[in-house]
Design an enzyme around this catalytic site. Structure first.
Site, PDB file in Angstrom:
ATOM      1  CB  THR A   1      49.948  71.141  53.424  1.00 46.12           C
ATOM      2  OG1 THR A   1      48.590  71.421  53.738  1.00 46.12           O
ATOM      3  CG2 THR A   1      50.822  72.225  54.007  1.00 46.12           C
TER       4      THR A   1
ATOM      5  CE  LYS B   1      49.181  58.934  71.039  1.00 48.46           C
ATOM      6  NZ  LYS B   1      48.322  59.735  70.187  1.00 48.46           N
TER       7      LYS B   1
ATOM      8  CD  GLU C   1      53.621  72.620  56.359  1.00 44.95           C
ATOM      9  OE1 GLU C   1      54.334  71.876  55.650  1.00 44.95           O
ATOM     10  OE2 GLU C   1      52.528  72.260  56.823  1.00 44.95           O
TER      11      GLU C   1
ATOM     12  CD1 TRP D   1      52.687  57.103  72.302  1.00 45.73           C
ATOM     13  CD2 TRP D   1      54.054  58.600  71.356  1.00 45.73           C
ATOM     14  NE1 TRP D   1      52.177  58.350  72.552  1.00 45.73           N
ATOM     15  CE2 TRP D   1      52.996  59.285  71.981  1.00 45.73           C
ATOM     16  CE3 TRP D   1      55.029  59.330  70.695  1.00 45.73           C
ATOM     17  CZ2 TRP D   1      52.882  60.670  71.958  1.00 45.73           C
ATOM     18  CZ3 TRP D   1      54.934  60.713  70.673  1.00 45.73           C
ATOM     19  CH2 TRP D   1      53.865  61.369  71.292  1.00 45.73           C
TER      20      TRP D   1
HETATM   21  P1  AMP Z   1      55.011  67.367  52.355  1.00 42.50           P
HETATM   22  O1  AMP Z   1      54.773  68.728  52.838  1.00 42.50           O
HETATM   23  O2  AMP Z   1      53.941  66.844  51.448  1.00 42.50           O
HETATM   24  O3  AMP Z   1      56.365  67.174  51.748  1.00 42.50           O
HETATM   25  O4  AMP Z   1      54.943  66.417  53.632  1.00 42.50           O
HETATM   26  C1  AMP Z   1      55.822  66.613  54.706  1.00 42.50           C
HETATM   27  C2  AMP Z   1      55.799  65.412  55.609  1.00 42.50           C
HETATM   28  O5  AMP Z   1      56.249  64.251  54.906  1.00 42.50           O
HETATM   29  C3  AMP Z   1      56.730  65.526  56.787  1.00 42.50           C
HETATM   30  O6  AMP Z   1      56.188  66.297  57.818  1.00 42.50           O
HETATM   31  C4  AMP Z   1      56.923  64.066  57.152  1.00 42.50           C
HETATM   32  O7  AMP Z   1      55.846  63.566  57.883  1.00 42.50           O
HETATM   33  C5  AMP Z   1      56.937  63.398  55.798  1.00 42.50           C
HETATM   34  N1  AMP Z   1      58.314  63.229  55.335  1.00 42.50           N
HETATM   35  C6  AMP Z   1      59.014  63.986  54.487  1.00 42.50           C
HETATM   36  N2  AMP Z   1      60.252  63.487  54.287  1.00 42.50           N
HETATM   37  C7  AMP Z   1      60.347  62.378  55.059  1.00 42.50           C
HETATM   38  C8  AMP Z   1      61.361  61.417  55.326  1.00 42.50           C
HETATM   39  N3  AMP Z   1      62.540  61.479  54.730  1.00 42.50           N
HETATM   40  N4  AMP Z   1      61.072  60.433  56.196  1.00 42.50           N
HETATM   41  C9  AMP Z   1      59.883  60.343  56.813  1.00 42.50           C
HETATM   42  N5  AMP Z   1      58.881  61.214  56.602  1.00 42.50           N
HETATM   43  C10 AMP Z   1      59.106  62.215  55.741  1.00 42.50           C
END
Ligand code: AMP
Length: 539
Positions: A183, A437, A328, A442
């Site tokens: 991640t 917050k 994940e 929120w």
């Molecule tokens: P990653 O594992 O690097 O792809 O990051 C995942 C995180 O990216 C998610 O838990 C979200 O917080 C954010 N994310 C992914 N796609 C979107 C989306 N379309 N809109 C908003 N946040 C997103």
């Protein structure tokens, strides 16, 4: 009584076998690291992946061993995924945009026994080589090896896979480990997600459902998302599964280079994070360009700004699919596309739905809860912690990290805060650590950012919470203006007024030259909070 159907273990080599057999006309086009354009097909990719599998076996690599890759999207990287997974080992993608120490940390934590790299990353490899505890040899993915000092053997890829002979893919249990991806690690150390052969096959089947990343033999797909980001959004599997040609952009992801590939290679579908598309749109604006072939763009990894959907759809006739997912989840979880009950809505109201993250795919269960785990209503307004379940969702991190995200009843807490509406459209309002917050309530930073980016003078915007003596936190809007454009706080607040609750309006606006991004293209909020740590609101 058991069913009487055949047992067909879900193994990823089946994608490349299928494409080699049935989609001989499909192309795999790569912009190579050396700069030229290389053309091949799935049959050749399969043959060379088998040659790599054979070579790895000869070198003593066994099923379950991790083989790291530090590489852009090219045909060789694609061969690595199939060759490594096909002999039972685990491809372990490293993100070259991270700091060298973090790359070394990840490779050590993953236990990589070998590291395959693009020649352009030779300086990173030299810097981390002395720190790598388990790597026994390096493989340079170019036509030749650039001179490099690692203290270990460095083999040219083409030499490694040379020579004749066949290879029978390893007969694996479908639950065997297949890929390891870490991640982004914006808080604490990155965590490893260990995909199985089965979860990768299911992910491709799930992602290929129509209205998501669906494509077919007539399509030419260009993944502008690197294979090291979140399992390459499963595109290295989806394209051969559907018979689509693959156009791999290599190291060049700037607007001009992507535009060149889109046009020269007749790309019909592409996928990537919003920052990549900001650059493409800017390049096309500045040079008054049009798109001749592109039909669909899948945008995910961060929220798509409404103005971006409008630009693609209204100005260029390119349909946007907004997708949400995470490393994940292998990574695809939901996509936003207009369903029949929404057909009768005005364009403006449809856009309200398009900028949501959308409804879950078959195979993904979703719920939103309060901090105590009680479900929140699906009214499009109530916020909650977003939790997911399904066959392509992790049930643990590699080596037992981050246990708190995995609940006893099988739900995974995504760390996102979201609403859900009566049409099952989910909308991310924040990462739980980014939400502002204010007075016990929120404020969604994503919503403010999205609206601010609809102002014609704004290139990019980010909202963060700043400590406030009365309200706990209040929003600060940080803005990058488009080249040559002007705007002040009053103009931006007037643009937001009426579109969000009054108490959501930022208390201040800061104009900056650039907003920092993470290695996967998200706004680096931790860095912004650090930069504005001493910021004080003036009365
Ligand atoms: P990653 O594992 O690097 O792809 O990051 C995942 C995180 O990216 C998610 O838990 C979200 O917080 C954010 N994310 C992914 N796609 C979107 C989306 N379309 N809109 C908003 N946040 C997103």
């Amino acid at each position: 009584m058991r069913g009487l159907m055949q047992d067909w273990p879900m193994l990823v080599h089946r994608f490349i076998d299928h494409a080699a057999r049935n989609h001989k006309g499909a192309e795999v086009v790569s912009r190579t690291i050396e700069g030229g354009v290389h053309r091949t097909g799935y049959g050749q990719i399969q043959t060379r992946a088998k040659a790599l599998a054979r070579a790895l076996k000869r070198k003593g690599i066994r099923p379950g061993d991790r083989i790291a890759t530090l590489a852009w999207n090219t045909h060789r990287h694609l061969e690595c995924w199939y060759g490594i997974a096909g002999m039972g080992a685990v491809y372990h993608t490293l993100n070259p945009r991270l700091h060298a120490d973090q790359i070394a940390w990840i490779a050590n934590h993953g236990g990589a026994r070998a590291l395959f790299y693009d020649n352009c990353f030779a300086p990173i490899v030299e810097a981390i080589a002395p720190k790598l505890k388990h790597v026994e040899f390096f493989v340079a993915l170019g036509d030749e090896v650039s001179p490099i000092k690692t203290g270990k053997k460095v083999l040219p890829y083409e030499k490694l896979i040379a020579g004749k002979g066949n290879f029978n893919w390893e007969a694996l249990d479908e639950n065997s480990a297949c890929g390891l991806c870490y991640t982004s690690g914006t808080t604490g150390d990155p965590k490893g997600v260990l995909y199985s052969q089965r979860s990768n096959v299911l992910t491709a089947l799930i992602a290929g459902q129509s209205s998501s990343l669906h494509m077919g033999p007539r399509d030419r797909m260009m993944p502008a998302v690197p294979m090291f980001h979140a399992n390459g959004w499963a595109i290295p599997y989806l394209a051969p599964m559907t018979g689509a040609s693959l156009v791999l952009p290599g190291a060049k992801l700037d607007g001009a280079s992507l535009y060149e590939m889109l046009e020269a290679e007749g790309v019909t579908i592409t996928a990537g994070v919003p920052t990549v598309w900001l650059n493409l749109l800017q390049h096309m604006d500045q040079n008054r360009l049009k798109l001749s072939h592109l039909k669909r763009v899948c945008i995910g990894g961060a929220a798509v700004p409404r103005a971006m959907v409008e630009r693609f759809e209204d100005d260029y006739g390119v349909e946007v699919t907004h997708a949400w997912g995470m490393t994940e989840m292998s990574p695809i979880g939901a996509r936003s596309s207009i369903k029949p009950p929404l057909d009768k809505l005005s364009r403006e109201r449809q856009l309200d739905f398009k900028v949501k993250q959308g409804f879950p795919h078959f195979g993904v269960e979703m719920k939103i809860t309060d901090d105590k785990g009680k479900e929140r209503p699906h009214d499009g307004k109530s916020f909650g912690r977003l939790k997911v379940k399904g066959p392509n969702v992790a049930r643990a991190y590699f080596k037992g990290m981050g246990k708190e995200a995995f609940e006893k009843d099988g739900w995974f807490d995504t760390g996102d805060v979201a609403t859900m509406d009566t049409h099952s459209f989910m909308q991310i309002t924040d990462r739980s650590k980014d939400v502002i917050k204010s007075g016990g309530e929120w404020i969604s930073t994503i919503q403010i950012e999205n609206l601010a980016m609809g102002h014609p003078a704004v290139a990019e915007a980010a909202a963060i919470g700043i400590a406030h003596p009365k309200w706990d936190e209040r929003p600060l809007l940080i803005v990058v203006l488009k080249p040559g454009a002007t705007a002040d706080k009053e103009m931006l607040l007037a643009h937001l007024a009426g579109k969000v609750a009054k108490w959501w309006l930022p208390d201040a606006v800061a104009f900056v030259d650039e907003i920092p991004h993470t290695a996967t293209g998200k706004i680096r909020k931790t860095e912004l909070r650090r930069r504005f740590a001493d910021f004080k609101f003036t009365a």
